[in-house]
Design a protein around this motif. Structure first.
Motif, PDB file in Angstrom:
ATOM      1  N   VAL A 111       0.856  -1.188   0.000  1.00 18.35           N
ATOM      2  CA  VAL A 111       0.000   0.000   0.000  1.00 18.35           C
ATOM      3  C   VAL A 111       0.890   1.236   0.000  1.00 18.35           C
ATOM      4  O   VAL A 111       2.068   1.175   0.331  1.00 18.35           O
ATOM      5  CB  VAL A 111      -0.946   0.035   1.219  1.00 18.35           C
ATOM      6  CG1 VAL A 111      -1.785  -1.230   1.290  1.00 18.35           C
ATOM      7  CG2 VAL A 111      -0.179   0.249   2.530  1.00 18.35           C
ATOM      8  N   GLY A 112       0.291   2.362  -0.351  1.00 19.15           N
ATOM      9  CA  GLY A 112       1.011   3.632  -0.283  1.00 19.15           C
ATOM     10  C   GLY A 112       0.871   4.434  -1.551  1.00 19.15           C
ATOM     11  O   GLY A 112       0.469   3.923  -2.598  1.00 19.15           O
ATOM     12  N   GLY A 113       1.202   5.702  -1.455  1.00 23.89           N
ATOM     13  CA  GLY A 113       1.177   6.587  -2.611  1.00 23.89           C
ATOM     14  C   GLY A 113       2.327   7.563  -2.521  1.00 23.89           C
ATOM     15  O   GLY A 113       2.561   8.142  -1.451  1.00 23.89           O
ATOM     16  N   PRO A 114       3.080   7.769  -3.606  1.00 23.70           N
ATOM     17  CA  PRO A 114       4.178   8.736  -3.578  1.00 23.70           C
ATOM     18  C   PRO A 114       3.668  10.133  -3.242  1.00 23.70           C
ATOM     19  O   PRO A 114       2.472  10.420  -3.396  1.00 23.70           O
ATOM     20  CB  PRO A 114       4.724   8.679  -5.011  1.00 23.70           C
ATOM     21  CG  PRO A 114       4.286   7.366  -5.545  1.00 23.70           C
ATOM     22  CD  PRO A 114       2.962   7.101  -4.909  1.00 23.70           C
ATOM     23  N   PHE A 157      -2.734   1.878  -4.410  1.00 21.37           N
ATOM     24  CA  PHE A 157      -1.954   3.080  -4.727  1.00 21.37           C
ATOM     25  C   PHE A 157      -2.871   4.285  -4.594  1.00 21.37           C
ATOM     26  O   PHE A 157      -3.874   4.385  -5.304  1.00 21.37           O
ATOM     27  CB  PHE A 157      -1.413   2.958  -6.157  1.00 21.37           C
ATOM     28  CG  PHE A 157      -0.489   4.051  -6.599  1.00 21.37           C
ATOM     29  CD1 PHE A 157       0.882   3.858  -6.608  1.00 21.37           C
ATOM     30  CD2 PHE A 157      -0.982   5.269  -7.042  1.00 21.37           C
ATOM     31  CE1 PHE A 157       1.745   4.851  -7.039  1.00 21.37           C
ATOM     32  CE2 PHE A 157      -0.135   6.275  -7.473  1.00 21.37           C
ATOM     33  CZ  PHE A 157       1.237   6.064  -7.470  1.00 21.37           C
ATOM     34  N   GLU A 158      -2.532   5.201  -3.701  1.00 20.62           N
ATOM     35  CA  GLU A 158      -3.388   6.363  -3.417  1.00 20.62           C
ATOM     36  C   GLU A 158      -2.721   7.636  -3.905  1.00 20.62           C
ATOM     37  O   GLU A 158      -1.511   7.803  -3.787  1.00 20.62           O
ATOM     38  CB  GLU A 158      -3.637   6.429  -1.901  1.00 20.62           C
ATOM     39  CG  GLU A 158      -4.431   7.630  -1.433  1.00 20.62           C
ATOM     40  CD  GLU A 158      -3.577   8.841  -1.062  1.00 20.62           C
ATOM     41  OE1 GLU A 158      -4.133   9.949  -0.957  1.00 20.62           O
ATOM     42  OE2 GLU A 158      -2.343   8.683  -0.894  1.00 20.62           O
ATOM     43  N   ASN A 159      -3.517   8.559  -4.467  1.00 18.62           N
ATOM     44  CA  ASN A 159      -2.966   9.849  -4.861  1.00 18.62           C
ATOM     45  C   ASN A 159      -4.085  10.866  -5.096  1.00 18.62           C
ATOM     46  O   ASN A 159      -5.264  10.533  -5.035  1.00 18.62           O
ATOM     47  CB  ASN A 159      -2.074   9.735  -6.091  1.00 18.62           C
ATOM     48  CG  ASN A 159      -0.797  10.548  -5.939  1.00 18.62           C
ATOM     49  OD1 ASN A 159      -0.822  11.768  -6.063  1.00 18.62           O
ATOM     50  ND2 ASN A 159       0.305   9.873  -5.635  1.00 18.62           N
ATOM     51  N   VAL A 160      -3.678  12.102  -5.372  1.00 18.72           N
ATOM     52  CA  VAL A 160      -4.633  13.198  -5.566  1.00 18.72           C
ATOM     53  C   VAL A 160      -5.310  13.084  -6.926  1.00 18.72           C
ATOM     54  O   VAL A 160      -4.770  12.479  -7.858  1.00 18.72           O
ATOM     55  CB  VAL A 160      -3.934  14.566  -5.445  1.00 18.72           C
ATOM     56  CG1 VAL A 160      -3.428  14.787  -4.028  1.00 18.72           C
ATOM     57  CG2 VAL A 160      -2.774  14.676  -6.436  1.00 18.72           C
TER      58      VAL A 160
END
Length: 416
Positions: A111-114, A157-160
């Motif tokens: 999991v995670g997002g830059p 994957f998380e992001n704006v």
């Protein structure tokens, strides 16, 4: 189900997955303050699981130091937080550390997002080159290296939402490049724009959540069920002492028994001491603007426009844009404005709705908007509480409750 958290920040995403039974193998994060926050939260989970709640409570009250807290926790728990920038030079050592932590066991999930600044609409608007030269645009390539090495069944994957429109110099969407890269190494992907206020969070926060599965076949996106909330934003203030600008306590307040049911439903309220309920001081001018903004909302349900302020209160040279720079966190609506990291610089966009308190939000109130539990402690490098570091970590985080809903649906699909 064992997972890695990359670009972990303060651990909002990870905390949601832990609640659903996922077990963190390692967190990788660059910012040292956030790494200490992750270590302290890992210590919390260990101590709770070993009936040592009093040790953690003593730490929140400031009765023992951070080193003394950590001395009660096995070294391998603390070492699971890897404080390194992810890059070509550091990857071998990061992989080596993760390998030692996981042993012979598989990694089931990543999991995670830059960092999102390179994709964000605001960041691109401020940068003369639209952030196209920012190296953070390509951090997803390192994410792909972790997928290639550990072959998890899924990744999140998380992001704006700015990622939907961000393009490179060739006019190709970064999102398309990501998905092509992930497909190249064996992952089919799907994404949705999820709004946190659809899942019990009292905040209007929209994010892209891209799910990847190790398969060449089509799969159904594990979309969490929408929650019909009956609460309004005022629930976040429930049970907290009333304080004015410049007042409050970094270390602890005793939690009050009477509080909103939402705090229980969102797993925020706890019997541990409440920390970081401390308001920043403000100038006389700012406090007058705050009072005007609150009064306008309370009497007319209208937002204050900077252009409507008298000249003596105007200090910004830019008077043609960002006219809502002073904004009340209105208590009587179902979701607040998005909490962002800029809150660490000033609180003008996050004014408390109680005109008698006349201040901006405390870190604890912002953390509640992000659905961090009240027993979550935000660290600094020095070990002394830092309002600035806390605000930055909170503003950059994934709401814990949103992460939990994603994790719960993914676990449900996994078990099926």
């Amino acid at each position: 189900m064992r997972f890695l958290d990359l670009f972990a920040g303060a651990g909002g995403l990870s905390e949601g997955f832990v609640r659903e039974g996922f077990v963190p193998v390692a967190h990788v994060e660059l910012w040292e303050s956030a790494c200490y926050t992750l270590k302290t939260r890992a210590a919390f989970h260990y101590l709770i699981n070993h009936n040592q709640e009093d040790t953690y409570a003593s730490y929140l009250r400031g009765e023992i130091t951070r080193d003394e807290l950590y001395s009660n926790v096995p070294k391998e728990i603390l070492d699971s937080v890897i404080c390194k920038e992810i890059g070509d030079k550091t990857l071998p050592s990061i992989f080596s550390k993760i390998d030692s932590l996981k042993g012979q066991n598989d990694i089931d999930l990543i999991v995670g997002g830059p960092p999102c600044q390179a994709y964000s609409l605001a960041g691109r608007a401020r940068d003369p080159n639209g952030m196209r030269d920012d190296k953070r645009n390509y951090l997803f390539l390192y994410y792909a290296k972790f997928l290639r090495k550990y072959h998890p069944k899924y990744f999140v994957f998380e992001n704006v939402i700015g990622l939907l429109s961000a393009k490179d110099d060739d006019g190709v969407s970064y999102l398309d490049r990501m998905r092509a890269k992930f497909r190249e190494i064996g992952y089919n992907t799907k994404y949705q724009v999820l709004s946190a206020d659809d899942y019990g969070v009292l905040q209007n926060r929209k994010r892209i959540i891209l799910i990847g599965k190790r398969t060449t076949e089509d799969f159904e996106y594990p979309l969490p069920e929408v929650v019909q909330s009956r609460y309004t934003v005022g629930a976040i203030f429930s049970g907290l002492p009333k304080i004015n600008a410049g007042e409050g306590n970094y270390r602890y307040y005793s939690p009050r028994e009477r509080h909103s049911q939402w705090l229980d439903d969102a797993h925020i309220f706890s019997n541990f001491p409440i920390t970081y309920h401390c308001a920043r001081p403000n100038s006389v001018k700012d406090l007058e603007i705050y009072r005007r903004a609150v009064e306008l909302w309370n009497t007319q349900q209208k937002r204050l426009s900077y252009s409507d302020l008298p000249a003596r209160l105007k200090t910004h040279t830019n008077q043609s844009s960002f006219l809502d720079r002073f904004k009340v966190v209105a208590a009587n609506i179902r979701s607040s404005q998005t909490v962002v990291a800029h809150i660490c610089k000033d609180g003008h966009y996050y004014i408390h709705p109680d005109i008698d308190q006349n201040r901006s939000l405390t870190p604890r109130e912002a953390a509640r908007l992000q659905t961090f539990p009240d027993d979550y402690f935000f660290e600094s490098v020095s070990g002394k509480p830092s309002r600035t570091d806390a605000f930055k970590q909170i503003g950059n985080a994934v709401p814990v409750l949103l992460a939990q809903k994603i994790a719960g649906k993914l676990r449900e699909v996994w078990e099926e």
